[in-house]
Design a protein around this motif. Structure first.
Motif, PDB file in Angstrom:
ATOM      1  N   GLU A 110       0.547  -1.551  -0.424  1.00 12.35           N
ATOM      2  CA  GLU A 110      -0.183  -0.204   0.013  1.00 12.35           C
ATOM      3  C   GLU A 110       0.658   1.555  -0.118  1.00 12.35           C
ATOM      4  O   GLU A 110       0.855   2.221  -0.964  1.00 12.35           O
ATOM      5  N   GLU A 111       2.220   0.979   0.293  1.00  5.66           N
ATOM      6  CA  GLU A 111       2.539   2.839   1.085  1.00  5.66           C
ATOM      7  C   GLU A 111       3.339   2.668  -0.403  1.00  5.66           C
ATOM      8  O   GLU A 111       3.708   3.946  -1.153  1.00  5.66           O
ATOM      9  N   ILE A 112       4.161   1.669  -0.552  1.00  2.45           N
ATOM     10  CA  ILE A 112       4.563   1.705  -3.001  1.00  2.45           C
ATOM     11  C   ILE A 112       3.726   2.198  -3.793  1.00  2.45           C
ATOM     12  O   ILE A 112       3.939   3.128  -3.895  1.00  2.45           O
ATOM     13  N   LYS A 113       2.579   1.401  -3.677  1.00  2.00           N
ATOM     14  CA  LYS A 113       1.194   2.020  -4.655  1.00  2.00           C
ATOM     15  C   LYS A 113       1.114   3.509  -4.502  1.00  2.00           C
ATOM     16  O   LYS A 113       1.018   4.187  -5.222  1.00  2.00           O
ATOM     17  N   SER A 114       0.856   4.074  -2.956  1.00  3.16           N
ATOM     18  CA  SER A 114       0.661   5.365  -2.388  1.00  3.16           C
ATOM     19  C   SER A 114       1.590   6.110  -3.293  1.00  3.16           C
ATOM     20  O   SER A 114       1.398   7.061  -3.875  1.00  3.16           O
ATOM     21  N   PHE A 115       2.578   5.932  -3.132  1.00  7.61           N
ATOM     22  CA  PHE A 115       3.666   6.803  -4.148  1.00  7.61           C
ATOM     23  C   PHE A 115       3.604   6.940  -5.073  1.00  7.61           C
ATOM     24  O   PHE A 115       3.837   7.401  -5.667  1.00  7.61           O
ATOM     25  N   ILE A 116       3.803   5.739  -5.988  1.00  6.03           N
ATOM     26  CA  ILE A 116       3.908   5.676  -7.317  1.00  6.03           C
ATOM     27  C   ILE A 116       2.604   6.528  -8.172  1.00  6.03           C
ATOM     28  O   ILE A 116       2.412   7.442  -9.345  1.00  6.03           O
ATOM     29  N   ASP A 117       1.863   6.592  -7.970  1.00  4.93           N
ATOM     30  CA  ASP A 117       0.000   6.727  -7.536  1.00  4.93           C
ATOM     31  C   ASP A 117       0.123   8.372  -7.456  1.00  4.93           C
ATOM     32  O   ASP A 117       0.065   9.281  -8.276  1.00  4.93           O
ATOM     33  N   PHE A 118       1.116   8.781  -5.820  1.00  2.00           N
ATOM     34  CA  PHE A 118       1.270  10.636  -6.356  1.00  2.00           C
ATOM     35  C   PHE A 118       2.149  10.861  -7.085  1.00  2.00           C
ATOM     36  O   PHE A 118       1.872  12.071  -8.013  1.00  2.00           O
TER      37      PHE A 118
END
Length: 552
Positions: free
Chosen positions: A301-309
Motif C-alpha cells: 500500500e505504501e509503495i503503491k500510494s507513492f507511485i500513484d502520487f
C-alpha cells in the motif's frame, strides 16, 4: 552584529503587535514561539495568537517535514532547517522591517502590514517533499509550488477561516498582494533583494559555515539590517539610500557564494537521481509484480500510494488534490526509497540507495559519473566540476543619491573609489563580453603565475587534485613549471598547457591557494563561464562557447 543590536529592540515588539491588530476582528495575544530555530542570538521569535493558529494548520505542520535545502545537508550536516523554520524566520524579519519603517515615520495601514506578514509566514507553504528537486522529479514547472500555495490559502478550510477571521478579504490580499500594494512593498517579497532571500541567506550562512566563518555571518546580518534602515518609500515605490551600496554588494556577494553550494554539481546530480526514481518506480513495479505481491500488504500500500502520487503529480501538476499532496514529507519519501529496495530492481535500487546514502558514497558515485565513458544511451552524465550562479538584474533595486535615481545595473563606473561592486556585478549580476579592466586583471594574473608558479617554489605547494582525473593535468603542469624559467605570455601558457584560456582559468580558480591568482581568475571567469540545462538529456554541461574567453 553591532548594527543589528543597535536598531532592533525586542522589547518594542509587544507595542508593534498591539497596534497591528487594532480595528481587526481578532484578539492578538502575544507569545514566545519556541518551536522554530532562529539563527540570530538574542532574537527570540514572538508570534501573535492568529499567526500561531496559522502555524498549527496541517499544511504548515507538513512544511516542518520538508528540509529547506533538500539534500545539501549531506555535505553540510547542520543544514537541516525546515521550510517551516524558514517561513517563521522570514516573518520575523518582516516585523523588524516594518518596525524600522515606522521609526522612520512611514505610515502603513494595518491591513497591508498584516497581509505582508502573512505572505511571508506562508510563502513556501506549497512546497512538496525535497522542494525544488521534487518539482523536477514530477516534470513540474517553475513556480508550481507558488500556484499550489495559493490554492492552499483558498481551499484549506482551517487556514482560510483563520485568515478571514483576522479581517474579511485577507486571503485575497495575501494571494494578490502586489495588486493591493500602494507602498511598493511587493518588491521586497520577490526580487534580487527580498525578505525570502534575506531569511535563507542568514539561516544558511549560519548553518553552512558555523563557527569557522562567523565573520561572514555577522556581515550578512548587519548588511541586511543596514539595507532595511536605508529603505525610502516614495510615490508607491521602494528606493534604497546610496549609502547602503556596499551592504547591497555584500548581500549579492554572499548570495552568490551560497548558490555555489545550492547549485553544485553534486546537488544537481542528486536532483537527477530523484527524477530517475520518479521515472523508474512505475516501470520497476510493473516488471516485478510477483515480487511486489509477495510483500506485506501494508508495504504494498505504501509503495503503491507513492507511485500513484508521482504519476498524479506528473499529470495534474498544481491541480493535484491537496489532501493527497500533503500526505508526504521528506521522511515519507525516504521511507518509500527504503521500501523500493524490496522490489530488487537493480537500477531503481541503485538510485534509491544513493539517495539514502552518506555523502561519502554519493561523492564516489559522482566521481564515477564524471569519469565514465559515454555511450550516448545514458540517462544523464556529469562533465562539469562546478557551476556559477548568475541572476539577471531586475529593475527593483533603485538607489537614491541625493535626488538622483541610480538603477542597480547603471552603477558601473559611477561609484566612489574603493567599492568592490565592479567585481560582484560582473560576476553575479551580469555576463559582459569583456570586463572594463580585463587587460589589467590579465596582466596581474600573468605576473603572479610567472612569479609564483614558474620559480623554484613552482606550483607543487598550490595545486592539489580534487578528483582522480585532475592528477594527469596537474602532473603535466608541474613538469612544465620546472622546465620554464623565463616569463612567457598568457597565450603561451595556454599553448604549453594544451588548454583553452577558459579551461586554464578554471584550473587556476579551483586549485590554487594563492589569493591573488584565485581572485583574478575568478573575475576573468565571470565574463566567460556559464552553464545551461539541457532538458533533453537531463544534464548540465559546460558551454564551449562560454568557456572560451572573448578575444576582444
Amino acid at each position: 552584529m553591532k548594527y543589528f543590536k543597535k536598531i532592533v529592540n525586542g522589547g518594542e515588539l509587544y507595542n508593534f503587535y498591539e497596534k497591528l491588530f487594532e480595528g481587526t476582528n481578532t484578539n492578538y495575544g502575544f507569545f514566545s514561539y519556541p518551536h522554530t530555530f532562529c539563527p540570530i542570538s538574542r532574537k527570540d521569535i514572538f508570534l501573535p495568537l492568529p499567526f500561531m493558529k496559522i502555524c498549527n494548520t496541517h499544511p504548515m505542520k507538513m512544511s516542518n517535514l520538508k528540509i529547506q535545502t533538500a539534500h545539501c545537508y549531506k555535505e553540510h550536516y547542520r543544514m537541516e532547517d525546515t521550510r517551516f523554520d524558514h517561513m517563521v524566520f522570514a516573518q520575523s524579519l518582516g516585523v523588524d522591517l516594518l518596525s524600522i519603517l515606522e521609526k522612520k515615520g512611514y505610515v502603513i495601514d494595518n491591513q497591508t502590514k498584516i497581509a505582508f506578514l502573512v505572505f511571508l509566514l506562508t510563502h513556501d507553504i506549497g512546497h512538496g517533499p525535497f522542494s525544488h528537486p521534487f518539482e523536477q522529479m514530477v516534470n513540474g514547472y517553475k513556480g508550481m509550488h507558488e500556484d499550489i500555495g495559493k490554492r492552499v490559502l483558498k481551499e484549506d478550510e482551517e487556514l482560510h477561516s483563520i485568515l478571514e477571521s483576522i479581517y474579511p478579504g485577507l486571503t485575497e490580499r495575501v494571494i494578490h498582494f502586489k495588486e493591493h500594494d500602494q507602498y511598493g512593498l511587493s518588491v521586497l517579497l520577490e526580487g534580487i533583494f527580498d525578505l525570502d532571500r534575506a531569511a535563507f541567506l542568514i539561516m544558511d550562512t549560519f548553518l553552512m559555515d558555523g563557527e569557522a566563518h562567523e565573520e561572514s555571518f555577522h556581515d550578512i546580518v548587519d548588511s541586511i539590517y543596514k539595507i532595511f534602515d536605508s529603505i525610502i518609500l516614495r510615490n508607491g515605490k521602494v528606493y534604497f539610500d546610496f549609502k547602503c551600496f556596499r551592504e547591497m554588494d555584500d548581500f549579492i556577494r554572499i548570495r552568490r557564494e551560497n548558490y555555489e553550494v545550492y547549485q553544485s554539481p553534486k546537488r544537481v546530480l542528486d536532483d537527477l537521481l530523484l527524477k530517475r526514481i520518479g521515472e523508474r518506480a512505475l516501470v520497476a513495479l510493473e516488471g516485478k509484480k510477483t515480487k511486489f505481491q509477495s510483500l506485506d500488504s501494508s508495504i504494498q500500500e505504501e509503495i503503491k500510494s507513492f507511485i500513484d502520487f508521482i504519476e498524479e503529480m506528473k499529470r495534474l501538476k498544481a491541480n493535484i488534490p491537496l489532501k493527497q499532496y500533503y500526505s508526504f514529507g521528506d521522511y515519507h519519501f525516504e521511507r518509500i526509497f527504503q521500501l523500493l529496495l524490496l522490489l530488487e530492481d537493480p537500477e531503481l535500487s541503485r538510485d534509491c540507495y544513493l539517495c539514502l546514502s552518506s555523502f561519502d558514497l554519493f561523492d564516489s558515485y559522482y566521481q564515477i559519473e564524471i569519469d565514465k565513458e559515454r555511450t550516448g544511451n545514458e540517462d544523464f552524465y556529469v562533465d562539469n566540476r562546478f557551476t556559477i550562479y548568475k541572476s539577471k538584474p531586475d529593475e527593483n533595486i533603485t538607489f537614491l543619491k541625493g535626488e538622483e535615481e541610480l538603477d542597480y545595473r547603471d552603477c558601473v563606473g559611477r561609484l566612489e573609489e574603493g567599492t568592490v561592486f565592479l567585481e560582484t556585478i560582473s560576476y553575479t549580476l551580469k555576463s559582459p563580453n569583456a570586463l572594463p579592466n580585463e587587460l589589467q586583471l590579465r596582466e596581474v594574473l600573468l605576473q603572479e603565475i610567472n612569479q609564483e608558479f614558474l620559480t623554484d617554489r613552482n606550483m607543487l605547494e598550490y595545486l592539489k587534485p580534487r578528483y582522480p582525473s585532475d592528477k594527469i593535468v596537474i602532473e603535466e603542469l608541474k613538469r612544465y613549471a620546472k622546465s620554464v624559467c623565463a616569463n612567457i605570455s598568457f597565450e603561451e601558457h595556454c599553448k604549453l598547457y594544451g588548454m583553452s584560456e577558459g579551461m586554464l582559468l578554471v584550473y587556476l580558480f579551483m586549485h590554487t591557494s594563492n589569493s591573488v591568482i584565485h581572485e583574478n581568475a575568478r573575475m576573468l571567469l565571470a565574463s566567460s563561464l556559464g552553464y545551461y540545462f539541457d532538458e533533453e538529456t537531463a544534464s548540465i554541461r559546460m558551454s564551449n562557447k562560454q568557456l572560451s574567453l572573448s578575444s576582444q
